[in-house]
Design an enzyme around this catalytic site. Structure first.
Site, PDB file in Angstrom:
ATOM      1  N   THR A 185      40.729   9.360  11.830  1.00 29.12           N
ATOM      2  CA  THR A 185      41.009   9.963  13.134  1.00 29.12           C
ATOM      3  C   THR A 185      42.525   9.964  13.308  1.00 29.12           C
ATOM      4  O   THR A 185      43.234   9.199  12.647  1.00 29.12           O
ATOM      5  CB  THR A 185      40.393   9.163  14.291  1.00 29.12           C
ATOM      6  OG1 THR A 185      40.969   7.865  14.265  1.00 29.12           O
ATOM      7  CG2 THR A 185      38.896   9.060  14.158  1.00 29.12           C
ATOM      8  N   GLU A 331      34.109  10.806  14.037  1.00 32.33           N
ATOM      9  CA  GLU A 331      33.129   9.739  13.825  1.00 32.33           C
ATOM     10  C   GLU A 331      31.700  10.262  13.809  1.00 32.33           C
ATOM     11  O   GLU A 331      30.763   9.514  13.563  1.00 32.33           O
ATOM     12  CB  GLU A 331      33.272   8.682  14.940  1.00 32.33           C
ATOM     13  CG  GLU A 331      34.537   7.857  14.871  1.00 32.33           C
ATOM     14  CD  GLU A 331      35.712   8.461  15.635  1.00 32.33           C
ATOM     15  OE1 GLU A 331      35.741   9.700  15.810  1.00 32.33           O
ATOM     16  OE2 GLU A 331      36.609   7.694  16.045  1.00 32.33           O
ATOM     17  N   LYS A 441      42.026   8.701  38.422  1.00 32.76           N
ATOM     18  CA  LYS A 441      41.285   7.990  39.464  1.00 32.76           C
ATOM     19  C   LYS A 441      42.057   8.085  40.769  1.00 32.76           C
ATOM     20  O   LYS A 441      43.114   7.492  40.911  1.00 32.76           O
ATOM     21  CB  LYS A 441      41.087   6.532  39.051  1.00 32.76           C
ATOM     22  CG  LYS A 441      39.614   6.187  39.071  1.00 32.76           C
ATOM     23  CD  LYS A 441      39.336   4.801  38.595  1.00 32.76           C
ATOM     24  CE  LYS A 441      37.836   4.570  38.661  1.00 32.76           C
ATOM     25  NZ  LYS A 441      37.436   3.307  38.156  1.00 32.76           N
ATOM     26  N   TRP A 446      36.750   9.703  40.544  1.00 36.71           N
ATOM     27  CA  TRP A 446      37.247  10.372  39.348  1.00 36.71           C
ATOM     28  C   TRP A 446      37.462  11.851  39.580  1.00 36.71           C
ATOM     29  O   TRP A 446      36.635  12.526  40.186  1.00 36.71           O
ATOM     30  CB  TRP A 446      36.256  10.198  38.197  1.00 36.71           C
ATOM     31  CG  TRP A 446      36.322   8.834  37.563  1.00 36.71           C
ATOM     32  CD1 TRP A 446      37.219   7.850  37.830  1.00 36.71           C
ATOM     33  CD2 TRP A 446      35.436   8.316  36.578  1.00 36.71           C
ATOM     34  NE1 TRP A 446      36.963   6.752  37.070  1.00 36.71           N
ATOM     35  CE2 TRP A 446      35.868   7.003  36.288  1.00 36.71           C
ATOM     36  CE3 TRP A 446      34.331   8.823  35.895  1.00 36.71           C
ATOM     37  CZ2 TRP A 446      35.239   6.195  35.352  1.00 36.71           C
ATOM     38  CZ3 TRP A 446      33.697   8.021  34.969  1.00 36.71           C
ATOM     39  CH2 TRP A 446      34.153   6.722  34.687  1.00 36.71           C
TER      40      TRP A 446
HETATM   41  P1  ADP Z   1      40.891  13.340  16.967  1.00 37.22           P
HETATM   42  O1  ADP Z   1      40.173  12.186  17.662  1.00 37.22           O
HETATM   43  O2  ADP Z   1      41.426  13.027  15.642  1.00 37.22           O
HETATM   44  O3  ADP Z   1      41.772  14.124  17.859  1.00 37.22           O
HETATM   45  P2  ADP Z   1      38.339  14.515  16.883  1.00 37.22           P
HETATM   46  O4  ADP Z   1      37.998  15.882  16.482  1.00 37.22           O
HETATM   47  O5  ADP Z   1      37.583  13.406  16.303  1.00 37.22           O
HETATM   48  O6  ADP Z   1      39.807  14.393  16.568  1.00 37.22           O
HETATM   49  O7  ADP Z   1      38.321  14.416  18.480  1.00 37.22           O
HETATM   50  C1  ADP Z   1      37.141  14.175  19.140  1.00 37.22           C
HETATM   51  C2  ADP Z   1      37.354  14.338  20.611  1.00 37.22           C
HETATM   52  O8  ADP Z   1      37.746  15.677  20.928  1.00 37.22           O
HETATM   53  C3  ADP Z   1      36.097  14.128  21.404  1.00 37.22           C
HETATM   54  O9  ADP Z   1      35.806  12.765  21.588  1.00 37.22           O
HETATM   55  C4  ADP Z   1      36.439  14.852  22.703  1.00 37.22           C
HETATM   56  O10 ADP Z   1      37.260  14.091  23.539  1.00 37.22           O
HETATM   57  C5  ADP Z   1      37.250  16.020  22.226  1.00 37.22           C
HETATM   58  N1  ADP Z   1      36.384  17.197  22.137  1.00 37.22           N
HETATM   59  C6  ADP Z   1      35.742  17.676  21.081  1.00 37.22           C
HETATM   60  N2  ADP Z   1      35.065  18.795  21.385  1.00 37.22           N
HETATM   61  C7  ADP Z   1      35.270  19.034  22.701  1.00 37.22           C
HETATM   62  C8  ADP Z   1      34.844  20.034  23.633  1.00 37.22           C
HETATM   63  N3  ADP Z   1      34.082  21.050  23.268  1.00 37.22           N
HETATM   64  N4  ADP Z   1      35.249  19.930  24.915  1.00 37.22           N
HETATM   65  C9  ADP Z   1      36.032  18.910  25.320  1.00 37.22           C
HETATM   66  N5  ADP Z   1      36.489  17.950  24.480  1.00 37.22           N
HETATM   67  C10 ADP Z   1      36.110  17.996  23.204  1.00 37.22           C
END
Ligand code: ADP
Length: 546
Positions: A185, A331, A441, A446
Site C-alpha cells: 500500500t 488489501e 467532526k 460527522w
Molecule cells: P492506497 O491505499 O495505496 O491509496 P488503495 O487502492 O488500496 O490504495 O486505496 C484503497 C482506498 O481507496 C479505500 O480504502 C477507499 O478509501 C478508497 N477508495 C477506493 N475506491 C473508492 C471509491 N469508489 N469511492 C471512494 N473511495 C474509494
C-alpha cells in the site's frame, strides 16, 4: 461426510491452460518504448511466459523468491506476472512513482532477489541499487538493440534471456495457498505494508471480478486497463482478460496521455476502460477540446476514489458510456463492491438513480461487509448510520507481509478494518463517506468530505475539489473547500458556497474556499489530503482567530 468432487488446486496456471486452448488467437496489444503498437496473441504471450519460467530456472531463482517488477502495462509485464507466479515464484509489483526512500524500504522489506524493470526506470534503480543488498541482479524488459548503458550490477536483457530458452516447460503443481504476488500500500501513514496474494485468492477474485454485476466481462469485449499493473494487479484485469478471452489493450508508458488513450479506444475498438477518476478527467477534456469521440466504448470502470456524479453524467450523456463505480483496496485484491442495479433500482426516477450512483455499490459475492461504531458494535443497514467499514472474504488479507505488529490486520473475529467510514442501506448499497482519518467532526456530528467534493466538482468552474476539516473554536472542526479552477472559467468564493444550497445539508456547507493552482497527488493518483493539510499550514477561518 466429505463431498466427492475433484480437489483440483486453484492455481493461476489454470488461466494459462484455459486461454491457450480457448483463446489462443485473441489479441494482446501494447504500447512500449520499442513498439508504438505491439500486437500478438495469448498463445504467443504464454509461450513466452514459459520461456521466462525456464530463464528463471537457468538463473537459479528459487521457489518463493520475490521478483520485483518496475514497469508499465505492456506485454512483457504481463508475461512476467504469469512466468514468475506460475513457476512458483512471487512477482512483486512496485510503483515507480514512490519516493526513493520508500522504494528502498519496500525492496528491502520484501527481500527482492531480482528486479525486472522498464528502460525508463533504470536511472531510478541505479540511484538506489547500493542500498538494496538482497537484489542479485536486474532484467531490463527490452530487446538487445535498446539495452541502455548502465551501472546496475548483473544486468540481463529480457529478450536475450527468453531467446536462449525453448517453450518446452510444464508448469508445476503446488498448494493453492502458495504466494503468487506482492503489492505494498502507498503508506500515507507509517511504512508501506505488503499485501501478499495467493494463487487461491487470485483465482477466486478472477471469477468474481468477471461476474455480470461486477465487471460483466465477455469474450466480445476489448478492455483497456489504464490502472497500472503496479497498482493492485491493475484491479485483476491481467488475470480476467485471458481467462474470459477479452482482447487486451495496454497503454504502456502512455497511460497519462489522453490522445494516445483515445487513439487506442478508437483504433482498437475498446469497449471497456478501467481507471481511477483522475485518468478519465483529462480524457473527457481532450475529447471535448478535440471534437473526437469515444464511440466504441460502452463502459468505463472506475474506482480507487469517489467518482463525481458529473463525470458519470458526462460519460453517459455525451458519449453513451455507462460508468461502473466500484470500491476496493490493495488489501482486498482489490474488489469489494460494485454499483450495479437491483430490480428496485430500476423503478427509481433518473434523479434518484443519479443519487444512487454516489454509492460504491453492493458487496461482491465472496466479500462480507459490516459497519461498526467506535465500541465495535454492529450498526444497522439503514443508509443513515455511519460506521467503520469491516470486511471478510476469500481475497481479503489475513495478515500483512512481515507485519510490524502481528495480528493487527484483523479483529478477534477475523474481520479486516478497511479504514473507510460508510453507511449501508437496506438493499446493501454502500456509501463511503470518508477515510477514517479524513472524517470531519463538526459539533460532534460527522460531515462527509466525499459528498461535499462531489457537489463542488459539479460546478462548471471547479476542475478539482478537496474538502478537509480545519480547527474551529466553536464546532471543533469545520469543512474547508480547496478548489482548482477550470481553465477559462471564473467563480468567486461566495458563488461556490452558494452552489451548495439545496445540494447538501445546510450545516455541511463549507465555511470557506481556498483557491489553489494544483492538487497534490499520492503515488497512486489520489488527492493527498496529507500534503493539502501541510500546504494550508495554520490556516484559520475568517473571524475565528484565537
Ligand atoms: P492506497 O491505499 O495505496 O491509496 P488503495 O487502492 O488500496 O490504495 O486505496 C484503497 C482506498 O481507496 C479505500 O480504502 C477507499 O478509501 C478508497 N477508495 C477506493 N475506491 C473508492 C471509491 N469508489 N469511492 C471512494 N473511495 C474509494
Amino acid at each position: 461426510m466429505q463431498g466427492l468432487m475433484m480437489d483440483v488446486p486453484l492455481l493461476i496456471k489454470s488461466i494459462v491452460l484455459h486461454a491457450e486452448l480457448n483463446h489462443a488467437n485473441q489479441e494482446v496489444v501494447s504500447v512500449t518504448v520499442d513498439h508504438p503498437r505491439h500486437r500478438y496473441t495469448y498463445k504467443d504471450c504464454f509461450r513466452r511466459a514459459r520461456q521466462l519460467a525456464k530463464s528463471l530456472d537457468a538463473l537459479g531463482v528459487p521457489n518463493g523468491a520475490r521478483i520485483a517488477t518496475v514497469a508499465w502495462n505492456d506485454f512483457r509485464h504481463l508475461e512476467s506476472y504469469f512466468g514468475i507466479a506460475c513457476s512458483g515464484r512471487v512477482y512483486h509489483t512496485i510503483n515507480p512513482r514512490l519516493f526513493a526512500d520508500q522504494l528502498v524500504y519496500i525492496i528491502n522489506h520484501a527481500e527482492d532477489e531480482w528486479i525486472f524493470t522498464d528502460v525508463a526506470f533504470v536511472p531510478l534503480l541505479e540511484g538506489i541499487a547500493q542500498q538494496c543488498p538482497s537484489v542479485k541482479g536486474y532484467v531490463v524488459m527490452i530487446g538487445e538493440t535498446h539495452m541502455p548503458a548502465t551501472t546496475l550490477p548483473n544486468v540481463h536483457c529480457f529478450e536475450t534471456l527468453l531467446s536462449a530458452q525453448s517453450a518446452d516447460y510444464e508448469w508445476p503443481d503446488f498448494n493453492e495457498n502458495t504466494a503468487s504476488g506482492l503489492c505494498y500500500t502507498s503508506g500515507t501513514t507509517g511504512n508501506p505494508k505488503g499485501a501478499l496474494y495467493s494463487h487461491r485468492s487470485t483465482m477466486l477474485h478472477t471469477y468474481a471480478h468477471s461476474l455480470p454485476d461486477v465487471l460483466n466481462l465477455s469474450a466480445l469485449d476489448t478492455i483497456l486497463p489504464v490502472v497500472p499493473m503496479f497498482h493492485v494487479n491493475a484491479w485483476g484485469i491481467p488475470f480476467s482478460a485471458p481467462f474470459i478471452g477479452l482482447k487486451l489493450v495496454m497503454p504502456g508508458p502512455k497511460l497519462s496521455d489522453p490522445k494516445v488513450l483515445v487513439d487506442l479506444i478508437n483504433q482498437e475498438g475498446v469497449t471497456l476502460g478501467a481507471g481511477v477518476p483522475t485518468v478519465w478527467s483529462p480524457v473527457l477534456q481532450y475529447v471535448k477540446d478535440s471534437g473526437r469521440s469515444l464511440k466504441p466504448m460502452v463502459r468505463a470502470g472506475t474506482g480507487g476514489s469517489a467518482c463525481p456524479v458529473s463525470m458519470m453524467q458526462e460519460f453517459r450523456d455525451e458519449h453513451g458510456v455507462e460508468v461502473q463505480h466500484a470500491w476496493g483496496m490493495t488489501e482486498m485484491s482489490p474488489i469489494g463492491s460494485a454499483n450495479s442495479p437491483k430490480p428496485a433500482s430500476m423503478r427509481l426516477s433518473q434523479a434518484e438513480k443519479d443519487e444512487l450512483f454516489k454509492s460504491v455499490g453492493r458487496p461482491v459475492p465472496g466479500v462480507e461487509v459490516k459497519i461498526v461504531d467506535d465500541a465495535g458494535k454492529e450498526l444497522p443497514w439503514d443508509g443513515i448510520a455511519f460506521g467503520s467499514l469491516m470486511v471478510r472474504g476469500y481475497w481479503v488479507i489475513r495478515e500483512y507481509y512481515k507485519p510490524d505488529r502481528p495480528g493487527a490486520a484483523h479483529d478477534t473475529d477475523g474481520w479486516f478494518e478497511t479504514g473507510d467510514v460508510a453507511t449501508i442501506d437496506a438493499e446493501g448499497f454502500i456509501r463511503i463517506t470518508d477515510r477514517t482519518k479524513d472524517v470531519i467532526k463538526s459539533g460532534g456530528e460527522w460531515i462527509s468530505s466525499i459528498e461535499l467534493e462531489n457537489a463542488a466538482v459539479a460546478h462548471p468552474a471547479v476542475a478539482e475539489a478537496a474538502v478537509i476539516g480545519v480547527y474551529h473554536p466553536k464546532w471543533q472542526e469545520r469543512p474547508l473547500l480547496l478548489v482548482v479552477k477550470t481553465v477559462g472559467q471564473e467563480a468567486t468564493k461566495e458563488e461556490l458556497l452558494h452552489w451548495f444550497n439545496g445540494r447538501v445539508a445546510k450545516w455541511w456547507i463549507p465555511d470557506d474556499v481556498v483557491f489553489i493552482d494544483a492538487m497534490p497527488y499520492t503515488a497512486t493518483g489520489k488527492i493527498s489530503k496529507l500534503i493539502l493539510r501541510e500546504k494550508i499550514g495554520d490556516y484559520q477561518f475568517p473571524g475565528s482567530a484565537v
